[in-house]
Design a protein around this motif. Structure first.
Motif, short mmCIF file in Angstrom:
data_model
loop_
_atom_site.label_atom_id
_atom_site.label_comp_id
_atom_site.label_asym_id
_atom_site.label_seq_id
_atom_site.Cartn_x
_atom_site.Cartn_y
_atom_site.Cartn_z
N ASP A 1 13.12 -20.22 -24.60
CA ASP A 1 12.41 -19.32 -25.51
C ASP A 1 12.60 -17.86 -25.11
O ASP A 1 12.78 -16.99 -25.97
N THR A 2 12.57 -17.58 -23.80
CA THR A 2 12.80 -16.20 -23.37
C THR A 2 14.22 -15.75 -23.67
O THR A 2 14.45 -14.61 -24.07
N LEU A 3 15.17 -16.65 -23.49
CA LEU A 3 16.56 -16.31 -23.82
C LEU A 3 16.71 -16.04 -25.31
O LEU A 3 17.44 -15.13 -25.71
N LYS A 4 16.01 -16.80 -26.11
CA LYS A 4 16.10 -16.62 -27.56
C LYS A 4 15.49 -15.28 -27.97
O LYS A 4 16.02 -14.60 -28.86
N THR A 5 14.39 -14.86 -27.34
CA THR A 5 13.81 -13.55 -27.67
C THR A 5 14.73 -12.42 -27.22
O THR A 5 14.84 -11.41 -27.91
N GLU A 6 15.40 -12.60 -26.09
CA GLU A 6 16.37 -11.59 -25.66
C GLU A 6 17.54 -11.53 -26.63
O GLU A 6 18.08 -10.46 -26.89
N MET A 7 17.92 -12.67 -27.16
CA MET A 7 19.01 -12.70 -28.14
C MET A 7 18.61 -11.92 -29.39
O MET A 7 19.44 -11.23 -29.98
N ALA A 8 17.34 -11.99 -29.77
CA ALA A 8 16.87 -11.26 -30.94
C ALA A 8 16.90 -9.76 -30.71
O ALA A 8 17.06 -8.98 -31.65
N LYS A 9 16.79 -9.35 -29.45
CA LYS A 9 16.83 -7.92 -29.13
C LYS A 9 18.26 -7.39 -29.07
O LYS A 9 18.48 -6.21 -28.85
N ASN A 10 19.25 -8.26 -29.24
CA ASN A 10 20.67 -7.91 -29.19
C ASN A 10 21.09 -7.36 -27.83
O ASN A 10 21.84 -6.41 -27.74
N LEU A 11 20.61 -7.95 -26.78
CA LEU A 11 21.00 -7.52 -25.45
C LEU A 11 22.16 -8.38 -24.96
O LEU A 11 21.96 -9.49 -24.50
N ASN A 12 23.35 -7.88 -25.10
CA ASN A 12 24.56 -8.53 -24.59
C ASN A 12 24.63 -10.00 -25.04
O ASN A 12 24.46 -10.92 -24.25
N ASN A 13 24.90 -10.20 -26.30
CA ASN A 13 24.83 -11.51 -26.95
C ASN A 13 25.67 -12.58 -26.28
O ASN A 13 25.24 -13.73 -26.21
N GLU A 14 26.86 -12.26 -25.81
CA GLU A 14 27.74 -13.29 -25.24
C GLU A 14 27.11 -13.94 -24.01
O GLU A 14 27.13 -15.16 -23.87
N TYR A 15 26.56 -13.11 -23.13
CA TYR A 15 25.97 -13.66 -21.90
C TYR A 15 24.71 -14.47 -22.20
O TYR A 15 24.47 -15.49 -21.57
N ILE A 16 23.94 -14.01 -23.15
CA ILE A 16 22.72 -14.75 -23.50
C ILE A 16 23.07 -16.07 -24.15
O ILE A 16 22.47 -17.09 -23.87
N LEU A 17 24.06 -16.05 -25.04
CA LEU A 17 24.50 -17.28 -25.69
C LEU A 17 25.02 -18.27 -24.64
O LEU A 17 24.71 -19.46 -24.71
N GLU A 18 25.76 -17.76 -23.68
CA GLU A 18 26.27 -18.62 -22.60
C GLU A 18 25.11 -19.19 -21.78
O GLU A 18 25.12 -20.35 -21.39
#
Length: 178
Positions: free
Chosen positions: A127-144
């Motif tokens: 869930d925290t990773l998903k909220t960071e993804m919503a903030k557009n913080l370095n999408n590739e690393y978060i997706l990984e």
């Protein structure tokens, strides 16, 4: 009041005798002004060229911002679609395997509880990773990191199920020993 102020108050009417001639004063000011020829900025060719260059740079910058905005939103749509695909695939797989663990009669209730609490921790991390993804913080690393989170869950479930099956096989083999 001192004597000087008294004198001024008493003789006020004597001071009003002379009035200033405003037109004479302005004529004197105008004659003292420098009457050099003024150059208008817009008639200078260098200023026209500089203004044209600034307008072109501004127009190019605006067009560049608009097109990069479209590309960025297009990339965000691709990333969000990729995240939805990953979610769909892994959530189904994880939920199926968690259900196998819950329904397994060979596993002790306290072991199930520990395992499911650990899975809940991984859910919180997701869930925290998903909220960071919503903030557009370095999408590739978060997706990984999201994919690694799912892989970790699946690996834990598979290891637990493998241990259960191994213990089941060893119990079956003990029955055949003479």
């Amino acid at each position: 009041m001192d004597d000087f102020e008294k004198y001024i108050v008493e003789n006020k009417h004597l001071f009003d005798e002379h009035k200033a001639d405003k037109s004479k004063i302005w004529n004197e000011i105008e004659s003292n002004l420098d009457s050099s020829k003024t150059i208008r900025l817009w008639r200078s060719p260098l200023i026209k060229i500089a203004a044209s260059i600034l307008i072109l740079i501004g127009a190019f910058s605006i067009v560049n911002l608009i097109t990069s905005g479209f590309n960025n939103s297009n990339q965000n749509n691709i990333v969000h679609q990729e995240l939805r695909d990953i979610d769909t695939y892994y959530k189904d797989l994880v939920s199926f395997q968690v259900q196998l663990v819950k329904n397994n009669s060979k596993l002790q209730p306290e072991d199930k509880k520990k395992f499911l609490s650990f899975m809940d921790e991984l859910d919180e991390e997701y869930d925290t990773l998903k909220t960071e993804m919503a903030k557009n913080l370095n999408n590739e690393y978060i997706l990984e990191a999201i994919v690694n989170n799912y892989k970790k869950r699946i690996e834990l479930i598979e290891n637990l199920l493998k241990q259960i099956n191994d213990s089941k096989k060893s119990n079956e083999n003990e029955g055949y020993i003479l």
